[in-house]
Design a protein around this motif. Structure first.
Motif, PDB file in Angstrom:
ATOM      1  N   ASP A   1       0.819  -1.212   0.000  1.00 47.03           N
ATOM      2  CA  ASP A   1       0.000   0.000   0.000  1.00 47.03           C
ATOM      3  C   ASP A   1       0.852   1.261   0.000  1.00 47.03           C
ATOM      4  O   ASP A   1       0.549   2.228  -0.697  1.00 47.03           O
ATOM      5  N   ASP A   2       1.932   1.242   0.797  1.00 44.61           N
ATOM      6  CA  ASP A   2       2.839   2.397   0.834  1.00 44.61           C
ATOM      7  C   ASP A   2       3.441   2.644  -0.550  1.00 44.61           C
ATOM      8  O   ASP A   2       3.591   3.782  -0.981  1.00 44.61           O
TER       9      ASP A   2
ATOM     10  N   SER B   1      -3.395   2.301  -7.715  1.00 46.09           N
ATOM     11  CA  SER B   1      -3.952   1.277  -6.839  1.00 46.09           C
ATOM     12  C   SER B   1      -2.928   0.149  -6.723  1.00 46.09           C
ATOM     13  O   SER B   1      -2.062  -0.010  -7.598  1.00 46.09           O
ATOM     14  N   ALA B   2      -3.012  -0.615  -5.651  1.00 43.80           N
ATOM     15  CA  ALA B   2      -2.081  -1.725  -5.436  1.00 43.80           C
ATOM     16  C   ALA B   2      -2.139  -2.697  -6.624  1.00 43.80           C
ATOM     17  O   ALA B   2      -1.116  -3.210  -7.072  1.00 43.80           O
ATOM     18  N   ARG B   3      -3.336  -2.890  -7.143  1.00 43.00           N
ATOM     19  CA  ARG B   3      -3.497  -3.841  -8.249  1.00 43.00           C
ATOM     20  C   ARG B   3      -2.805  -3.343  -9.523  1.00 43.00           C
ATOM     21  O   ARG B   3      -2.122  -4.091 -10.214  1.00 43.00           O
TER      22      ARG B   3
ATOM     23  N   ALA C   1       2.169   1.793  -3.461  1.00 34.54           N
ATOM     24  CA  ALA C   1       1.135   2.263  -4.384  1.00 34.54           C
ATOM     25  C   ALA C   1       0.874   3.760  -4.180  1.00 34.54           C
ATOM     26  O   ALA C   1       0.756   4.515  -5.139  1.00 34.54           O
ATOM     27  N   ILE C   2       0.833   4.191  -2.896  1.00 39.19           N
ATOM     28  CA  ILE C   2       0.604   5.612  -2.575  1.00 39.19           C
ATOM     29  C   ILE C   2       1.725   6.461  -3.178  1.00 39.19           C
ATOM     30  O   ILE C   2       1.491   7.541  -3.712  1.00 39.19           O
TER      31      ILE C   2
END
Length: 277
Positions: free
Chosen positions: A194-195, A203-205, A197-198
């Protein structure tokens, strides 16, 4: 770059056919004519536009081949092509070899595909440069040509975009902030997908899709490999560092998880690895 308007071409000799990868022919065609091969060609076949444009049909699609585009065809793939502009200048490379399928598979180039690339790019001039060096050189063994061909495939992998997907070098640029984050934070066990992706606003995907297209694995799998590489650097730099200390320094919560992961990736335990060095 504009070459003398004459057809230039080199062919391999049968001696080279023992090499893992060999160039059957390479050439520049100042006036590409119409070709139809309902049974395809015996060799792998690369064709790129140098100037003007043509149209190329294979696998039920017709593509416009402008400058900075090319097509890579597998052997025996039916196809046809013809000029659209008054003059269509092309470069081509045909190649084969006992290892060619394995090499193309490992590079993800093992499908007949249409490629585009951004200007400026090594792809624009690479084939011409190889042709020029062959003209001035007596590469009797064919080894240089084989090396040039392998390098060409690497350049194609790096700069070529298949069917409008971003090229690897383009994707790596997009992923730079994530790679930098991994570099700074590999000792932090809380740093997760998640970090990452941010960091790039995805998005993570989507981030995982981009990683898979670029490196053939998810972002987290790549991060684990990075951590293990850092562990190897530590182990070889400091002979007295403990396993527990290494595990902490590369972001593993406990030493047993580190040992298991190291063993899965490297095929040996950290201790056995250290003894090798």
């Amino acid at each position: 770059m504009h070459m003398h308007a004459q057809h230039r071409r080199f062919f391999a000799t049968s001696r080279e056919q023992q090499l893992p990868l060999y160039m059957e022919s390479i050439g520049f065609n100042p006036a590409q004519e119409r070709f139809s091969r309902p049974r395809g060609y015996l060799y792998y076949h690369w064709l790129q536009t140098i100037r003007g444009e043509g149209k190329f049909t294979f696998g039920g699609t017709t593509l416009l081949m402008k400058e900075n585009t090319g097509v890579l065809l597998l052997p025996n793939e039916p196809h046809q092509y013809e000029p659209v502009s008054e003059v269509w200048e092309t470069m081509y490379i045909t190649f084969l070899g006992p290892q060619v399928a394995a090499i193309l598979s490992s590079l993800g180039l093992n499908l007949s595909s249409y490629y585009q690339w951004d200007q400026p790019s090594e792809l624009t001039t690479y084939a011409s440069e190889v042709l020029n060096s062959m003209a001035s050189d007596r590469d009797v063994s064919g080894l240089d040509a084989s090396g040039d061909l392998y390098r060409f495939l690497i350049v194609l992998k790096k700069h070529g975009r298949i069917n409008n997907l971003p090229s690897v070098s383009h994707a790596v640029e997009r992923l730079m902030p994530v790679l930098a984050l991994m570099e700074q934070g590999f000792d932090d066990p809380n740093l997760g997908l998640d970090d990452m992706a941010i960091e790039v606003g995805l998005s993570a995907r989507h981030l995982n899709t981009l990683f898979k297209q670029t490196f053939g694995m998810t972002a987290y799998a790549y991060f684990i490999l990075y951590r293990i590489r850092k562990a190897k650097e530590l182990m070889t730099a400091y002979s007295d560092i403990t396993g527990k200390e290494i595990a902490q320094r590369v972001g593993f919560r406990d030493v047993s998880h580190f040992v298991a992961t190291f063993r899965r990736i490297e095929g040996v335990t950290p201790e056995q690895f250290r003894n090798l060095y």
